[in-house]
Design a protein around this motif. Structure first.
Motif, PDB file in Angstrom:
ATOM      1  N   LEU A 200      10.883  29.150 -51.701  1.00 48.64           N
ATOM      2  CA  LEU A 200      10.583  28.040 -52.609  1.00 48.64           C
ATOM      3  C   LEU A 200      11.685  27.863 -53.643  1.00 48.64           C
ATOM      4  N   THR A 201      12.303  28.962 -54.062  1.00 48.79           N
ATOM      5  CA  THR A 201      13.423  28.852 -54.997  1.00 48.79           C
ATOM      6  C   THR A 201      14.587  28.106 -54.367  1.00 48.79           C
ATOM      7  N   LEU A 202      14.890  28.423 -53.112  1.00 50.25           N
ATOM      8  CA  LEU A 202      15.990  27.733 -52.429  1.00 50.25           C
ATOM      9  C   LEU A 202      15.661  26.262 -52.186  1.00 50.25           C
ATOM     10  N   ILE A 203      14.395  25.964 -51.865  1.00 44.55           N
ATOM     11  CA  ILE A 203      14.000  24.560 -51.703  1.00 44.55           C
ATOM     12  C   ILE A 203      14.151  23.815 -53.027  1.00 44.55           C
ATOM     13  N   LEU A 204      13.679  24.436 -54.110  1.00 39.75           N
ATOM     14  CA  LEU A 204      13.823  23.829 -55.431  1.00 39.75           C
ATOM     15  C   LEU A 204      15.289  23.640 -55.792  1.00 39.75           C
ATOM     16  N   THR A 205      16.121  24.615 -55.426  1.00 42.16           N
ATOM     17  CA  THR A 205      17.555  24.511 -55.694  1.00 42.16           C
ATOM     18  C   THR A 205      18.165  23.329 -54.945  1.00 42.16           C
ATOM     19  N   ALA A 206      17.794  23.166 -53.679  1.00 38.90           N
ATOM     20  CA  ALA A 206      18.308  22.040 -52.893  1.00 38.90           C
ATOM     21  C   ALA A 206      17.901  20.703 -53.511  1.00 38.90           C
ATOM     22  N   VAL A 207      16.645  20.611 -53.963  1.00 38.22           N
ATOM     23  CA  VAL A 207      16.188  19.381 -54.620  1.00 38.22           C
ATOM     24  C   VAL A 207      16.977  19.142 -55.900  1.00 38.22           C
ATOM     25  N   PHE A 208      17.182  20.204 -56.677  1.00 38.73           N
ATOM     26  CA  PHE A 208      17.921  20.088 -57.939  1.00 38.73           C
ATOM     27  C   PHE A 208      19.353  19.619 -57.688  1.00 38.73           C
TER      28      PHE A 208
ATOM     29  N   GLY B 283      20.459  17.924 -55.121  1.00 38.32           N
ATOM     30  CA  GLY B 283      20.414  16.533 -54.686  1.00 38.32           C
ATOM     31  C   GLY B 283      20.239  15.564 -55.844  1.00 38.32           C
ATOM     32  N   ILE B 284      19.353  15.911 -56.774  1.00 38.97           N
ATOM     33  CA  ILE B 284      19.133  15.041 -57.937  1.00 38.97           C
ATOM     34  C   ILE B 284      20.389  14.973 -58.796  1.00 38.97           C
ATOM     35  N   CYS B 285      21.057  16.126 -58.984  1.00 39.99           N
ATOM     36  CA  CYS B 285      22.280  16.132 -59.787  1.00 39.99           C
ATOM     37  C   CYS B 285      23.355  15.238 -59.176  1.00 39.99           C
ATOM     38  N   TRP B 286      23.500  15.308 -57.864  1.00 40.11           N
ATOM     39  CA  TRP B 286      24.521  14.470 -57.235  1.00 40.11           C
ATOM     40  C   TRP B 286      24.140  12.994 -57.265  1.00 40.11           C
TER      41      TRP B 286
ATOM     42  N   THR C 130      29.046  21.748 -57.361  1.00 36.52           N
ATOM     43  CA  THR C 130      27.932  22.175 -56.507  1.00 36.52           C
ATOM     44  C   THR C 130      27.585  23.635 -56.764  1.00 36.52           C
ATOM     45  N   GLY C 131      28.598  24.469 -56.944  1.00 37.73           N
ATOM     46  CA  GLY C 131      28.334  25.874 -57.258  1.00 37.73           C
ATOM     47  C   GLY C 131      27.565  26.024 -58.558  1.00 37.73           C
ATOM     48  N   LEU C 132      27.952  25.267 -59.563  1.00 44.06           N
ATOM     49  CA  LEU C 132      27.244  25.302 -60.842  1.00 44.06           C
ATOM     50  C   LEU C 132      25.800  24.834 -60.677  1.00 44.06           C
ATOM     51  N   MET C 133      25.610  23.765 -59.903  1.00 41.18           N
ATOM     52  CA  MET C 133      24.254  23.242 -59.679  1.00 41.18           C
ATOM     53  C   MET C 133      23.387  24.273 -58.952  1.00 41.18           C
ATOM     54  N   VAL C 134      23.963  24.947 -57.942  1.00 41.91           N
ATOM     55  CA  VAL C 134      23.195  25.955 -57.209  1.00 41.91           C
ATOM     56  C   VAL C 134      22.779  27.084 -58.146  1.00 41.91           C
ATOM     57  N   GLY C 135      23.716  27.530 -58.979  1.00 39.54           N
ATOM     58  CA  GLY C 135      23.379  28.593 -59.920  1.00 39.54           C
ATOM     59  C   GLY C 135      22.266  28.191 -60.869  1.00 39.54           C
TER      60      GLY C 135
ATOM     61  N   ILE D  29      16.513  28.164 -62.512  1.00 39.49           N
ATOM     62  CA  ILE D  29      15.254  27.458 -62.773  1.00 39.49           C
ATOM     63  C   ILE D  29      14.145  28.003 -61.883  1.00 39.49           C
ATOM     64  N   GLY D  30      14.453  28.196 -60.592  1.00 44.50           N
ATOM     65  CA  GLY D  30      13.435  28.683 -59.665  1.00 44.50           C
ATOM     66  C   GLY D  30      12.933  30.064 -60.002  1.00 44.50           C
ATOM     67  N   ARG D  31      13.833  30.930 -60.520  1.00 47.62           N
ATOM     68  CA  ARG D  31      13.427  32.308 -60.827  1.00 47.62           C
ATOM     69  C   ARG D  31      12.745  32.444 -62.173  1.00 47.62           C
ATOM     70  N   THR D  32      13.013  31.526 -63.095  1.00 51.54           N
ATOM     71  CA  THR D  32      12.420  31.642 -64.432  1.00 51.54           C
ATOM     72  C   THR D  32      11.147  30.831 -64.588  1.00 51.54           C
ATOM     73  N   GLN D  33      11.005  29.792 -63.803  1.00 52.06           N
ATOM     74  CA  GLN D  33       9.803  28.954 -63.898  1.00 52.06           C
ATOM     75  C   GLN D  33       8.804  29.396 -62.828  1.00 52.06           C
ATOM     76  N   GLN D  34       8.142  30.491 -63.080  1.00 53.04           N
ATOM     77  CA  GLN D  34       7.253  31.075 -62.092  1.00 53.04           C
ATOM     78  C   GLN D  34       6.027  30.204 -61.818  1.00 53.04           C
ATOM     79  N   ARG D  35       5.463  29.624 -62.880  1.00 51.04           N
ATOM     80  CA  ARG D  35       4.217  28.885 -62.697  1.00 51.04           C
ATOM     81  C   ARG D  35       4.379  27.690 -61.757  1.00 51.04           C
ATOM     82  N   PRO D  36       5.402  26.804 -61.923  1.00 53.98           N
ATOM     83  CA  PRO D  36       5.543  25.690 -60.971  1.00 53.98           C
ATOM     84  C   PRO D  36       5.737  26.159 -59.528  1.00 53.98           C
ATOM     85  N   VAL D  37       6.496  27.254 -59.364  1.00 51.68           N
ATOM     86  CA  VAL D  37       6.712  27.768 -58.014  1.00 51.68           C
ATOM     87  C   VAL D  37       5.401  28.273 -57.423  1.00 51.68           C
ATOM     88  N   GLN D  38       4.603  28.969 -58.241  1.00 56.57           N
ATOM     89  CA  GLN D  38       3.317  29.459 -57.752  1.00 56.57           C
ATOM     90  C   GLN D  38       2.370  28.315 -57.418  1.00 56.57           C
TER      91      GLN D  38
END
Length: 536
Positions: free
Chosen positions: A90-98, A100-103, A135-140, A145-154
């Motif tokens: 889910l973190t990687l999916i959220l990262t991909a969405v993030f 995409g939105i940034c670009w 892109t590297g900055l966006m992935v990081g 975000i995915g690792r710190t925002q536990q509640r949305p991921v859950q």
């Protein structure tokens, strides 16, 4: 490292990272050797499968590494593995969405300022260094975000699990009905689809995903009433049927056409899903107490086998490119290959192993007296691109004598005698089929007949070499006192062998278009593909 780091002072984090980096370095060194050696080798066909397979293997291994960091030992609990695997996904999916939105925002930024004549930003955003760094900055940031925002991921995980829980009984019912239908329909229609393996394995993969989402880590009771649970268990009991059929379909394909990199990958996927299918069915039969309590050992076994097979396939032990070259050459030497022997595939898409195997095969063929195939291989080894031809090299080796060309080029059955000045015109062709058919090793045929009923014979020159992905022809017609190219035909029907044989026999039918060319106001167009007899 981004997904697993907990504390930069943790020694285990650093030596685990060094261990993973060392494994990747060794695999990359082997892949680099396999992807090099000659300018014509298509490195992408070697490096991309390595990159994708190793990324998937690392994703499977990551929960074990993360659990070791969390508890300080390798013996991880299944509950931790389950939680970490879904957290990573889910973190990687959220990262991909993030990303995409940034670009999208950067694209809007660049286009917006371009409207008023400031194109600096749009040009900057397209530069490769900026793309890599941004892109590297966006992935990081996305992983952060995915690792710190536990509640949305859950919350997202609960929603997904609820969807899978609701659909699992339906999927199980579909699987059971399919298996019950097989005795009435037979397997012939299944093999006729030519995609049976992929579809059958997809059913197993989706069932595995849904079952794990429902079972989770085993801490929750079964969510279904007893009658619905029986439907799900029936679906799991028939999963081995899908796995066996998929393996059988793949084995038939391999028996007909030999091993390739794609079929080796498909076999690995089929074996891994087969472990799940048989393991889950056995879990249903042997369950004691909680529902499907035997799932964790099956999942752990399959994950460890997946990691081991991936490492072996990206090493000299089970090198798929060597296996492919050996298999295809063995088919040729046993007489199974014929015109289907794909020299181009071994030359460009099988890495250094395929290239070396072709060189050795060429020597053996010459020693055995098979000069024609040896010449085909020699011509392919000279090429530097898979589908394009080096016209400069071809011009240097092209036949320049009309008598030799006339003697070498066979006429299709039923053809008229070519016009005397045709051969001289052909010698002036410096590209395309005209140049390719002037090569000493070319396999071409000439059809001469009146194609348009104007009383003059046209010349259709066809390259029917088995090394081409489809037969290609060029039509030439007399114009005034000379000749002119009228157009090119590509018979890309998926039945190349039959087309080549038909062209050699002169079996060329001329179908009249149903609709003429339409003209309005000086503009012309034609309805393509509509003939008088559409079935032909």
């Amino acid at each position: 490292m981004l997904l697993s780091v907990l504390d930069l002072r943790q020694k285990r984090f650093w030596w685990q990272s060094v261990l993973v980096a060392t494994v990747f370095a060794l695999v990359a060194a082997w892949a680099g050797w396999s992807a090099s050696g000659d300018a014509g080798i298509k490195s992408r066909d070697v490096l991309l499968p390595m990159s994708v397979s190793m990324a998937l293997a690392l994703f499977v291994a990551l929960p074990y590494l993360q659990a070791a960091l969390r508890h300080g030992r390798w013996n991880a609990r299944y509950a931790d593995l389950f939680e970490l695997a879904w957290q990573n996904a889910l973190t990687l999916i959220l990262t991909a969405v993030f990303v995409g939105i940034c670009w999208l925002l950067l694209t809007l930024w660049g286009r917006l300022f371009a409207l008023i004549g400031i194109d600096f930003f749009w040009q900057l955003f397209k530069e490769e260094p900026f793309v890599y760094l941004a892109t590297g900055l966006m992935v990081g940031l996305g992983i952060l975000i995915g690792r710190t925002q536990q509640r949305p991921v859950q919350v997202a995980r609960r929603i997904l699990f609820a969807i899978f829980t609701g659909l699992l009984p339906l999927l199980a019912l579909i699987a059971v009905l399919f298996v019950l239908s097989l005795p009435m329909t037979g397997l012939a229609s299944l093999w006729a689809t030519h995609s049976a393996t992929m579809i059958l394995l997809s059913v197993v993969a989706v069932m595995v995903l849904f079952v794990n989402a429902v079972y989770q880590d085993g801490s929750e009771p079964p969510p279904y009433p007893r009658w619905l649970r029986l439907v799900v268990e029936a679906g799991l009991l028939v999963l081995p049927v899908f796995a066996v059929l998929a393996l059988y379909a793949l084995a038939l394909r391999i028996g007909q056409y030999g091993w390739t990199q794609d079929r080796i990958a498909a076999m690995v996927v089929a074996l891994l899903l087969g472990i799940h299918a048989f393991g889950y069915a056995l879990a249903v039969l042997r369950r004691k107490g909680s529902w499907l309590a035997c799932l964790p050992p099956v999942n752990v076994l399959a994950s460890l086998v997946a990691i081991a097979l991936t490492l072996l396939l990206n090493s000299p032990v089970l090198d798929p490119h060597r296996m492919t070259a050996q298999s295809q050459i063995a088919r040729l030497e046993s007489g199974k290959a014929g015109d289907d022997f794909d020299i181009r595939y071994l030359r460009f898409s099988s890495g250094r192993q395929g290239w070396l195997a072709l060189q050795a095969l060429q020597v053996r063929l010459r020693n055995a007296g098979d000069v024609a195939l040896a010449d085909r291989i020699a011509a392919m080894l000279k090429k530097t691109s898979r589908y394009g031809d080096d016209s400069q090299v071809m011009q240097q080796s092209a036949i320049e004598d009309a008598a030799t060309l006339q003697q070498k080029t066979p006429l299709a059955a039923g053809s008229q005698v070519p016009d005397a000045d045709w051969w001289a015109f052909w010698l002036e062709e410096q590209k395309g089929v005209g140049l390719a058919c002037r090569q000493p090793e070319a396999d071409c045929v000439l059809l001469v007949r009146d194609m348009d009923k104007d009383g003059q014979a046209e010349h259709l020159l066809c390259d029917v070499s088995p090394d081409k992905w489809a037969p290609v022809c060029r039509l030439y017609a007399r114009v005034d006192a000379g000749w002119a190219l009228q157009g090119e035909l590509i018979f890309s029907s998926g039945r190349s062998s039959e087309v080549r044989a038909a062209l050699r026999r002169g079996e060329l039918r001329l179908l009249q278009p149903r609709w003429p060319v339409f003209e309005a106001g000086g503009a012309q167009d034609q309805i393509a593909g509509q003939f008088v007899n559409s079935k032909e």
